[in-house]
Design an enzyme around this catalytic site. Sequence first.
Site, mmCIF file in Angstrom:
data_model
loop_
_atom_site.group_PDB
_atom_site.id
_atom_site.type_symbol
_atom_site.label_atom_id
_atom_site.label_comp_id
_atom_site.label_asym_id
_atom_site.label_seq_id
_atom_site.Cartn_x
_atom_site.Cartn_y
_atom_site.Cartn_z
ATOM 1 N N ASP A 45 53.071 80.931 72.903
ATOM 2 C CA ASP A 45 53.480 81.399 71.578
ATOM 3 C C ASP A 45 52.698 80.717 70.474
ATOM 4 O O ASP A 45 52.242 79.582 70.618
ATOM 5 C CB ASP A 45 54.972 81.119 71.349
ATOM 6 C CG ASP A 45 55.860 81.879 72.297
ATOM 7 O OD1 ASP A 45 55.483 82.981 72.720
ATOM 8 O OD2 ASP A 45 56.945 81.366 72.609
ATOM 9 N N ARG A 46 52.596 81.401 69.351
ATOM 10 C CA ARG A 46 51.875 80.876 68.197
ATOM 11 C C ARG A 46 52.432 79.521 67.753
ATOM 12 O O ARG A 46 51.688 78.637 67.345
ATOM 13 C CB ARG A 46 51.985 81.899 67.065
ATOM 14 C CG ARG A 46 51.222 81.549 65.847
ATOM 15 C CD ARG A 46 51.256 82.720 64.869
ATOM 16 N NE ARG A 46 51.119 82.193 63.540
ATOM 17 C CZ ARG A 46 51.710 82.677 62.478
ATOM 18 N NH1 ARG A 46 52.493 83.708 62.566
ATOM 19 N NH2 ARG A 46 51.517 82.128 61.311
#
Length: 180
Positions: A45-46
């Site tokens: 995930d970012r």
Amino acid sequence: MSRLILFNKPFGVLSQFTDAKSPTPRPTLSAFIDMPGVYPAGRLDRDSEGLLVLTDNGKLQARIADPKNKMSKTYLVQVEGAPTDKDLTPLRDGVTLKDGLTRPAKVRLIAPPDLWERDPPVRFRKSVPDAWLEITISEGRNRQVRRMTAHIGFPTLRLVRWRVGNWTLDGIGNGTWIES
């Protein structure tokens, strides 16, 4: 011969080489890795950091990313609150999330690890303690570790993937990569 890249993905970077969907461009792998033909084996995930494995070998990429292969992944997780060993038992047994029962995880409390500074830093509140966990899972559902810690009442503040299979972040600085 297959190429294998071990990248220490910084916070805020997308696990892809382009960001065509966003009206405001966000940082992507292309800002760090200039090697045509390699692609991420799985995602991070970012708002997560740490080990991202990239390869030009489609079969290897599938073997790493496919949950049916049960390749273990270890995360260093800073959580809000001060869980006891008893609080962690549900994670070891498997917890029921919206998408079903998770496989049992290996979980232990650890001392704060010696990591790079995160940009931006994790919010700090004097009135709320935090703790570090080492969590190893063998599946990779969307935001799984974050959902697991929230499920037992200890939201994730920082998440760093340290290991995928036998590959680790040992010796790889934040935002850098090595060819393995």
